[in-house]
Scaffold this active site. Sequence first.
Site, PDB file in Angstrom:
ATOM      1  NE  ARG A 193      -2.388  36.435  19.385  1.00 12.97           N
ATOM      2  CZ  ARG A 193      -2.918  36.495  18.176  1.00 12.97           C
ATOM      3  NH1 ARG A 193      -4.143  36.942  18.006  1.00 12.97           N
ATOM      4  NH2 ARG A 193      -2.217  36.142  17.132  1.00 12.97           N
ATOM      5  CB  CYS A 234      10.858  40.406  35.213  1.00 14.50           C
ATOM      6  SG  CYS A 234      12.145  39.224  35.568  1.00 14.50           S
ATOM      7  CE  LYS A 241      13.155  42.583  39.255  1.00 15.77           C
ATOM      8  NZ  LYS A 241      14.451  42.923  38.750  1.00 15.77           N
TER       9      LYS A 241
HETATM   10  P1  NAD Z   1      15.765  34.281  41.804  1.00 16.49           P
HETATM   11  O1  NAD Z   1      15.308  34.973  43.040  1.00 16.49           O
HETATM   12  O2  NAD Z   1      14.969  33.134  41.251  1.00 16.49           O
HETATM   13  O3  NAD Z   1      17.237  33.770  42.045  1.00 16.49           O
HETATM   14  C1  NAD Z   1      18.223  34.505  42.684  1.00 16.49           C
HETATM   15  C2  NAD Z   1      19.122  33.529  43.421  1.00 16.49           C
HETATM   16  O4  NAD Z   1      20.256  34.222  43.912  1.00 16.49           O
HETATM   17  C3  NAD Z   1      18.443  32.881  44.630  1.00 16.49           C
HETATM   18  O5  NAD Z   1      18.518  31.472  44.508  1.00 16.49           O
HETATM   19  C4  NAD Z   1      19.282  33.389  45.818  1.00 16.49           C
HETATM   20  O6  NAD Z   1      19.386  32.439  46.862  1.00 16.49           O
HETATM   21  C5  NAD Z   1      20.610  33.640  45.134  1.00 16.49           C
HETATM   22  N1  NAD Z   1      21.519  34.538  45.854  1.00 16.49           N
HETATM   23  C6  NAD Z   1      21.233  35.673  46.529  1.00 16.49           C
HETATM   24  N2  NAD Z   1      22.359  36.192  47.049  1.00 16.49           N
HETATM   25  C7  NAD Z   1      23.379  35.370  46.678  1.00 16.49           C
HETATM   26  C8  NAD Z   1      24.779  35.379  46.908  1.00 16.49           C
HETATM   27  N3  NAD Z   1      25.362  36.329  47.636  1.00 16.49           N
HETATM   28  N4  NAD Z   1      25.517  34.382  46.389  1.00 16.49           N
HETATM   29  C9  NAD Z   1      24.941  33.401  45.657  1.00 16.49           C
HETATM   30  N5  NAD Z   1      23.608  33.343  45.411  1.00 16.49           N
HETATM   31  C10 NAD Z   1      22.845  34.315  45.917  1.00 16.49           C
HETATM   32  O7  NAD Z   1      15.927  35.420  40.712  1.00 16.49           O
HETATM   33  P2  NAD Z   1      15.736  35.283  39.109  1.00 16.49           P
HETATM   34  O8  NAD Z   1      14.287  35.250  38.765  1.00 16.49           O
HETATM   35  O9  NAD Z   1      16.628  34.214  38.605  1.00 16.49           O
HETATM   36  O10 NAD Z   1      16.265  36.707  38.645  1.00 16.49           O
HETATM   37  C11 NAD Z   1      17.629  37.062  38.762  1.00 16.49           C
HETATM   38  C12 NAD Z   1      17.872  38.386  38.047  1.00 16.49           C
HETATM   39  O11 NAD Z   1      17.607  38.223  36.641  1.00 16.49           O
HETATM   40  C13 NAD Z   1      16.973  39.533  38.511  1.00 16.49           C
HETATM   41  O12 NAD Z   1      17.695  40.717  38.434  1.00 16.49           O
HETATM   42  C14 NAD Z   1      15.842  39.529  37.496  1.00 16.49           C
HETATM   43  O13 NAD Z   1      15.247  40.812  37.378  1.00 16.49           O
HETATM   44  C15 NAD Z   1      16.594  39.148  36.231  1.00 16.49           C
HETATM   45  N6  NAD Z   1      15.786  38.461  35.225  1.00 16.49           N
HETATM   46  C16 NAD Z   1      14.870  37.517  35.583  1.00 16.49           C
HETATM   47  C17 NAD Z   1      14.141  36.864  34.602  1.00 16.49           C
HETATM   48  C18 NAD Z   1      13.088  35.840  34.969  1.00 16.49           C
HETATM   49  O14 NAD Z   1      12.308  35.465  34.079  1.00 16.49           O
HETATM   50  N7  NAD Z   1      13.032  35.356  36.200  1.00 16.49           N
HETATM   51  C19 NAD Z   1      14.344  37.155  33.247  1.00 16.49           C
HETATM   52  C20 NAD Z   1      15.305  38.093  32.917  1.00 16.49           C
HETATM   53  C21 NAD Z   1      16.022  38.746  33.907  1.00 16.49           C
END
Ligand code: NAD
Length: 439
Positions: A259, A268, A271
């Site tokens: 749309r 996501c 990157k």
């Molecule tokens: P985010 O940044 O919101 O959350 C990541 C969390 O991991 C943070 O709270 C951070 O403090 C924590 N973290 C970092 N190192 C850590 C450690 N050693 N131990 C424990 N916690 C730790 O990220 P997100 O948006 O939830 O995305 C996470 C993954 O999922 C990424 O690879 C992203 O590409 C993928 N993904 C995201 C989405 C989305 O809509 N956000 C959808 C599908 C896939």
Amino acid sequence: MRVSVFGLGYVGCVSAACLASMGHEVVGVDVNQVKVDLVNDGKAPVVEERIGEVIAEVVRTGALRATGDVREAIMDSEVSLVCVGTPSEPNGSLCTTYLERVTEEIGAALAERGGRHTVVFRSTMLPGTCLNLLVPILEKYVGGTAGVDIGVAVNPEFLREGTSVRDFFDPPKTVIGELDAASGDAVMALYEGLPGEVFRVPVPTAEAIKYADNAFHGLKIGFANELGAVCQALGVDSHQVMDVFLADRKLNISPAYLRPGFAFGGSCLPKDLRSLVYAAKRADVSVPILSHVLPSNSDHLQRAVELVERTGKRRVGLFGLSFKPGTDDLRESPLVELAERLFGRGYDLRIHDANVSLSRLLGANREYIETRLPHLAQLLADSVDEVLEHAEVCLVGTRDPAVLSALPHGGDGPVIIDLIHLPDADTRRTEPGYMGLAW
Ligand code: NAD
């Protein structure tokens, strides 16, 4: 099952809360103490539809708790879900630092634990990352063989921010990249009872499937927005064009992301496209279509700036700042980019986004706003009225009902620039004082 979830961001907190509500015993782990405290208080560390109620309920029943202690979480669980971030490096490549660090921490705890435990990677990562980078880390710490002594699987997440709880319980598909059948079985047991087709595939295939999805979503949005811009220039209603285009089910086109509206963004799509293009370049593979999706998106964003310039007004209101309606997530938000382009051109800007302000108040995104966006933080208004009173021209990039019901009609008030094709766009486009980015 007893499950530990590493990373309590958008993916981790939704996975942890929803798995707990399905009857699993879940412990969430994060290095960010604010997020750990919020979860233990029964509050969501992100703003998302329904997540607050789910977390309140599962924390109350004891099915979910949070900790910063990796060892304790591993000792208490049979399966770990890794949901840490994998952002872009400045050169566009995939940053695996958080993944490596958490895998080392999990490996060190597993070395003490004994017994089989399955590590499931939900983070998005390029094909080869699990087998070539993460499995050797686990094997080094545990002193055993992955697929024999430790279970390893890749289980990409397909949730969309804004509707993530709904998406968790009604996933478009479940993809399990399994090192061995027992690892895949452990993931199957986690999601037992959820609808949708399950695909059990080799680990690198699971990693690649996530990139196929996100690259195609970006491509669809870019396609719809470019088509929308051309239609508008030629005086054609692009939404009517797309209604008919999408009705053609014989070609099996899903309407999602098709749309015409505003530019895409978030943590996501940009990157993931960048790291895919970077990986292709390194492999000497030419990908002209994929390399032009982000430039197309940036051009689309610039069209909004040009619409503001065309009004000749200086006092601008922006409704919406998160990367899309229904979330507080500001990472790579196209509305942040738009605000910065306008701010940089000296426009007198006020911004309203209820989800962003709520998250700032709770503390969840406070640090992000104060460290990354201090120049915009000072422009955030508490109320819709404050923005409407200030603005000669208002950009609308949210579906917040409080904003939509307050927007004036018929040129009575600021000029409205509709970035997202408002629900009443068809009526508004005949009124004076309305401009649409996506007609
Ligand atoms: P985010 O940044 O919101 O959350 C990541 C969390 O991991 C943070 O709270 C951070 O403090 C924590 N973290 C970092 N190192 C850590 C450690 N050693 N131990 C424990 N916690 C730790 O990220 P997100 O948006 O939830 O995305 C996470 C993954 O999922 C990424 O690879 C992203 O590409 C993928 N993904 C995201 C989405 C989305 O809509 N956000 C959808 C599908 C896939």
